[in-house]
Structure formats: C-alpha cells, structure tokens
Write a protein that holds these residues in place. Structure first.
Motif, PDB file in Angstrom:
ATOM      1  N   LEU A 600       0.822  -1.209   0.000  1.00 48.27           N
ATOM      2  CA  LEU A 600       0.000   0.000   0.000  1.00 48.27           C
ATOM      3  C   LEU A 600       0.860   1.265   0.000  1.00 48.27           C
ATOM      4  N   MET A 601       1.950   1.252   0.764  1.00 43.34           N
ATOM      5  CA  MET A 601       2.805   2.442   0.813  1.00 43.34           C
ATOM      6  C   MET A 601       3.494   2.678  -0.527  1.00 43.34           C
ATOM      7  N   ALA A 602       3.881   1.602  -1.202  1.00 44.47           N
ATOM      8  CA  ALA A 602       4.475   1.744  -2.531  1.00 44.47           C
ATOM      9  C   ALA A 602       3.463   2.327  -3.503  1.00 44.47           C
ATOM     10  N   GLN A 603       2.220   1.828  -3.430  1.00 47.13           N
ATOM     11  CA  GLN A 603       1.172   2.356  -4.289  1.00 47.13           C
ATOM     12  C   GLN A 603       0.873   3.817  -3.944  1.00 47.13           C
ATOM     13  N   GLY A 604       0.802   4.125  -2.657  1.00 48.55           N
ATOM     14  CA  GLY A 604       0.510   5.489  -2.233  1.00 48.55           C
ATOM     15  C   GLY A 604       1.592   6.465  -2.660  1.00 48.55           C
ATOM     16  N   ALA A 605       2.853   6.085  -2.463  1.00 50.18           N
ATOM     17  CA  ALA A 605       3.964   6.953  -2.853  1.00 50.18           C
ATOM     18  C   ALA A 605       3.985   7.169  -4.358  1.00 50.18           C
ATOM     19  N   GLY A 606       3.483   6.194  -5.100  1.00 54.13           N
ATOM     20  CA  GLY A 606       3.438   6.311  -6.558  1.00 54.13           C
ATOM     21  C   GLY A 606       2.465   7.350  -7.060  1.00 54.13           C
ATOM     22  N   ARG A 607       1.604   7.884  -6.176  1.00 50.41           N
ATOM     23  CA  ARG A 607       0.673   8.943  -6.597  1.00 50.41           C
ATOM     24  C   ARG A 607       1.404  10.260  -6.848  1.00 50.41           C
ATOM     25  N   LEU A 608       2.627  10.426  -6.331  1.00 48.35           N
ATOM     26  CA  LEU A 608       3.285  11.734  -6.378  1.00 48.35           C
ATOM     27  C   LEU A 608       3.828  12.075  -7.758  1.00 48.35           C
TER      28      LEU A 608
END
Length: 666
Positions: A600-608
């Motif tokens: 989830l954190m990898a996916q979330g960070a990918g929003r930037l």
C-alpha cells in the motif's frame, strides 16, 4: 503466423510507439524482450515497470507478434478501457503492415455486467419485484422518480447499444436500476432456453472473445475461470496479468463465501412457491434457527465452529439440498415465466448449500469468522487461508504467465509477491524444472523513466509520537496542518481509516483556508476532478485513494500518509494468515502485515510523480518507518526518493515548490 516469421521485435515496438505518439524507453524495450523470451520458452515472468514506462505496449507488442491467443487480465475498469479503446486499436494499426495480419481483440466480463434482454422485456421475477415494491418495475416506477428515469433510459439504450455493457452507458445508472435488468450466471436461463438467447449481449461478448487474438478481462473473471472448473474464457496460450499486485486479493474474494439471514430469507421466499410444502417448511425452519444465532453473533474468527452453529448450518445444508432436488423435479405451467423464477431460486439455494457445506466440513485451509455491519447486521464468512497453492496449480499450468505492475518488488526483491502466488523464491528454483518444484520464473525490474531521487523527497516525521490504538494524534494533526500550509494546498492525504480521514478533514477545515475534499462526500470521480482542477485543494481519503489517483502536475505535490497501513489487528483473515506463517517457522509479521503495508505504501507513494516534470514530497507521519526494525523494508519498497527526517528542510522544499508552481501560474 509464428513468432519466427515475424519482423524483429525492435521494429515492431518502434512502429507501435511511433503510432501512439511516444518515444521508446529502455525499460519498455527490456520488458518487451523479456516478455517475448518468456512466451518463447513457456516460462513465467514477474516484471516491475514503474509509472511512465509504457508497460502496456511492453507486453502487447511481443504477445501480438507471437501469434497465439493471449488473455490480458486487469484489476481496474480504467485500464480495461484504456487497452480496448486506445492501446490495442493503435497497436494493431501499427503492427498490421509489418505482421501482414490484423489481430482481433475483444473485452469479456462477468454476465452481470451485461444488459439481460429477458429481464428487460419480461420483468423481474415476482419474489424480487415484491421485495422492491415493483411487480413490473417499468410500470410501477413513476417516470419522475430516479429509478423510473433510469429504467426508461435503459429501455431506450437497449435499442441503441451494440454491447449491452453497463460501462458503455453514460451517464450510468444506480445499482438498484441495473439489478432490474441484469442477471448473474446462476440466474441466467442459458441461451438455448431463453427466448432472447439469439440476441443475448453476454453470449455475443463470449462469441467475440472466442474469435479474438487478444481477450481483455478482469481479475475476478480470470479467477472464476481458473478455480471454479467452468471455463468462461476461451483457451489461450499466454496470460498477462496487469496490476498484478491486486491479483491475490481478487482471487481471495472469488474464493470466499458468505451467509446472512437476509440472503437465506430471500432464498426461502424464492423457493416457497415452487416446491412442496414439506421442503419449503424445512428450509424456513432452518432459516429461522440460523437467524436466531446470527442475532447473537459477535465479530471475530471462529477457530472451531460452535456446536449450535454447526447444527444450524447442517440444517440449512440438508434443507437446501432437499429444495434443490425438489426444484429439479417439479414444473407448474400456471406460474408465469416459471423458468426464470425457478433459475433464480435454484441459484440462491445452491449458494446457501455450497457455503453451509463448506463451513460444516471445516477444512484446515479455510478461515471462518463473524462480521457485523451497522446497517446490514451480522454475516458469516469463509475464505481460504491462502490462495498460493490454488494459483500455483491453476494459473501456471499449460501456459506462459506474465505478471506486471509498478509495485511487485517489496523490500528490494520479488520473493514476497512470488510466495503469495505459489512460486518458490527466485534463488531456490530447480534449474531442471522437476515435477515437485514450483513453476520456473524470473523477476525483472525495468525501472522508471522518472528520476525519483531528483523529483521527489521521502520525509519521515521521526519526532512524532508513535501512533496508538486510541486514534487521537494531536501532534500528527499539527504536523499535517503545517505541511499543507507550506505546500499551499496541493495535498493528497492518504489515511489508514475513514475515521482518521474524517477527523483530519474536520480539523484542517477549521484551521486552514485551503479547500479540503473528503472521500464519501461526492463520487470518487468528481472528487478527483475537483482536486485536479484547483491547485489549492486537498483531497483526503482512504484505501481507494492509495491506488486510484492519477493527477500529474502541480495539483498533487504533497502526498501524506498518516501511519503505516498495517492490517487491523482484529482482521480475522490476515491474523490467521500471519499465525499460519509463524506455525510453519516463518516470520508472520513480515510475511503478512509488513508486506501488506509495504504494498500500500508503494502504491501510495506512486501517486506523487506521474510525469517527468512532477516535483513533490511524500510525507509519512509515522516515526516507525525510521525507528522500527522493519522500517528499512518499508522504505525499500517505495520509489527511490531522496530521503530525510529533517522537518525544516521539508518545509523549505515545500515552500520552494509552491513558489515555483505559482510563478508558472498553477
């Protein structure tokens, strides 16, 4: 045409990239070559391709060049539409002169996604109609009501649409309206028995898929095809799973079962008029016994089925079996449209029999638990402890499988994701490929065209207190407010719970001038459009935002995660999986909880960073990412941003990014 007689892969890729107006990228070229090799030697490939790589062309070009049927399974509707409406038409057009053939493609979904002409013209079976207060929904729904307008529009649309696909209807209609004109596979009469079988949209989609070289589908239909023993996809030699980080979750959903009092009561009503009184009474009595137990059910896992629940489930199972036999033995010519009513009743009762029997049998590979919902009451659920064995057996046999996503490497390698798919660690594979070994595979990270270390900063607020169970975090809200103010808005707030997102939105609306949008207050599409349209705006929400937001440019220059998104400690399935790993001698926390959070954190960070000129900061307001032993695993799972814990440096950077954006008029 075989792959050996095709033009060189490099020429095909260049033609496709030129046609879509892009430029070739080293990662895309490396991916295409690896996909071609995996297909040629019937092996399997896990390929991580970062945002901007152009991974759809990276797998479509070698798959089309090979000349055998390929199924592409995705997790989201957005990617399915992108493939069918943009990527495939352009790629086929580009490759046609070189391949000297024009590959055909089609989309295939589950039956309930298509308009059912029988339902549309004959109406809803009486039991459901009575339940909704609509014997004939088209007549009973007033033309001025929302439902009435939706149904009338669906009737008009049925004369215009070529596909009957719900997603081709714009604007859409409510779930309630769609349920009046669609059926599940259990409820379908079958083309040979249905008066509208020759015109059936779902059957037409299946026929198109049988003739296509590329079939685009979703993870759920892939799972049904693989594990339920009833093929719904045409035979294929190559399987490509895009958004593969979602596959285990989607397969788990398909392999799960649920029983609720409302569901059982509906089945009783549907069957009551079609079977003898004795069979109907037995199911009614069993239903009442089950409902009494569920009124007292407390949320949590049932490691052993309580005796009273076991008896109730056996009564349901046996009564359902009797009704199923009775439904197959009787016909009543006086019942209008009896076949449709009978089919729907049979589907409902078969589902109850199947789930009750599964729980009664008590497989050591299943997890059973109670859930309680404020609105819908209690439910009894069952899900597989793991789907890795299922996937290993059903997915990787007799075809080459390519799994791709922007996030498949967790903690620096592919082994965590591979294990969830039933694959052995890459370093432990038997090069001889013996019968007892897991399927052969390799992992490939083709990187990203973005320079993450120069485009983004990963900031961990190590000075904050560790999050507690009570959920109140005044210091985190202070930090969040300061960061948002420094960024001039432009913030996507990713929260581990809806309660936390709501509390943060309420707090910051009272402190800051920046507009704060909150998930749930409008449709997700509308929220994302509003967020992208005004750079001062912030958008706060939970799970679907971690993976579903694509907003390049100055509107999203700060992505904030309130805490590490570990599974809830009381999540029955995740805690059972963690315990199973520990009992087998492994590290259950790292294999389950930390891996879940890292994904989830990898996916979330990918929003930037969504474009080559994006700049910004990912801020994690949880000191454990810096202090805890597992923190390095989480950091390695995210893009390679420049890393800091210096809060003053981050504020200066945010101010500079905000000033630059304002200077450009954003």
């Amino acid at each position: 045409m075989t792959e050996s007689s095709s033009p060189p892969l490099a020429d095909l890729l260049q033609a496709a990239v030129t046609t879509v107006g892009g430029t070739e990228r080293p990662g895309q070229t490396a991916m295409a070559q690896a996909v071609a090799e995996a297909i040629d030697d019937s092996s399997h490939l896990l390929v991580q391709a970062g945002t901007g790589t152009g991974k759809s062309l990276g797998y479509l070009v070698p798959a089309l060049a090979h000349g055998e049927r390929v199924v592409v399974a995705t997790a989201t509707l957005a990617l399915q539409r992108q493939l069918v409406e943009r990527d495939l038409p352009r790629t086929v057009e580009a490759l046609h002169p070189l391949l000297r053939r024009r590959p055909e493609f089609a989309m295939l979904k589950g039956r309930s996604n298509y308009l059912c002409l029988h339902r549309l013209h004959e109406g809803v079976p009486q039991e459901d109609a009575d339940e909704a207060g609509l014997f004939d929904p088209f007549e009973a729904a007033t033309p001025t009501s929302k439902l009435g307008k939706d149904l009338l529009r669906l009737r008009d649309w049925s004369d215009e649409t070529e596909t009957g696909d719900r997603d081709d209807l714009s604007p859409g209609v409510s779930d309630r309206a769609w349920s009046q004109v669609s059926v599940t596979s259990r409820e379908c009469l079958g083309a040979s028995k249905c008066a509208y079988g020759a015109e059936c949209f779902a059957e037409a989609a299946r026929e198109r898929a049988k003739l296509a070289d590329v079939v685009v589908t979703n993870h759920a239909l892939l799972a049904i095809d693989a594990i339920e023993g009833a093929p719904v996809l045409p035979s294929h030699e190559v399987l490509i799973v895009d958004e593969a980080h979602e596959l285990v979750s989607r397969v788990t959903g398909v392999a799960s079962g649920e029983l609720t009092p409302g569901q059982v009561n509906r089945a009783v009503r549907r069957a009551a008029k079609l079977v003898n009184e004795q069979a109907a009474d037995a199911l009614q009595t069993a239903s009442e016994g089950f409902e009494r137990l569920m009124e007292l059910a407390l949320p949590g896992r049932l490691e052993k089925i309580p005796e009273d629940l076991g008896y109730a489930l056996m009564a349901l199972r046996d009564a359902a079996r009797t009704v199923i036999s009775a439904l197959g033995a009787t016909r009543d010519a006086s019942v209008k449209d009896e076949d449709a009513i009978r089919k729907q009743a049979l589907g409902s009762v078969e589902n109850i029999h199947q789930v009750a029997e599964r729980i009664v049998e008590g497989s050591e590979y299943d997890v059973v638990w109670y859930e309680r919902h404020d609105r819908f009451g209690a439910s009894l659920r069952v899900a597989p402890l793991s789907v890795s064995g299922l996937l290993r057996e059903k997915l990787f046999e007799d075809r080459s499988v390519v799994l791709t996503s922007a996030t498949l490497k967790l903690g620096g390698d592919f082994n965590g994701v591979a294990a969830s798919l039933g694959l052995a660690p890459e370093s432990q594979q038997d090069p001889e490929g013996g019968e007892e070994t897991a399927p052969r595979w390799q992992g490939l990270d083709v990187g990203s065209p973005f320079d993450y270390s120069k485009q983004g900063i990963l900031y961990v607020a190590k000075h904050l207190a560790q999050p507690g169970r009570d959920g109140s975090r005044a210091d985190m809200l202070d930090e969040l407010a300061e960061l948002v103010e420094a960024a001039g808005g432009r913030t996507l707030g990713l929260f581990s719970s809806m309660r936390a997102a709501q509390a943060a939105a309420e707090e910051l609306r009272g402190r800051l001038d920046a507009p704060i949008l909150l998930q749930g207050e409008e449709t997700l599409g509308e929220l994302i459009r509003a967020f992208a349209a005004d750079a001062r705006t912030c958008l706060f929400g939970t799970l679907s935002l971690w993976q579903g937001v694509d907003v390049p440019g100055p509107s999203c220059q700060l992505v904030v995660m309130d805490r590490v998104p570990f599974p809830r400690p009381d999540d029955p399935l995740m805690s059972a999986r963690q315990k199973a790993v520990e009992e087998a001698g492994g590290n259950g926390f790292m294999a389950v909880a930390a891996t879940h959070a890292a994904l989830l954190m990898a996916q979330g960070a990918g929003r930037l960073v969504r474009a080559s000129d994006d700049r910004g900061i990912v801020a994690v307001l949880d000191p454990r990412v810096e202090r805890a032993r597992y923190g390095s695993f989480l950091r390695k799972s995210m893009p390679d941003f420049w890393y800091t814990t210096d809060r003053n440096q981050v504020r200066r950077s945010l101010a500079a990014i905000d000033a630059a954006a304002k200077a450009q008029g954003a």
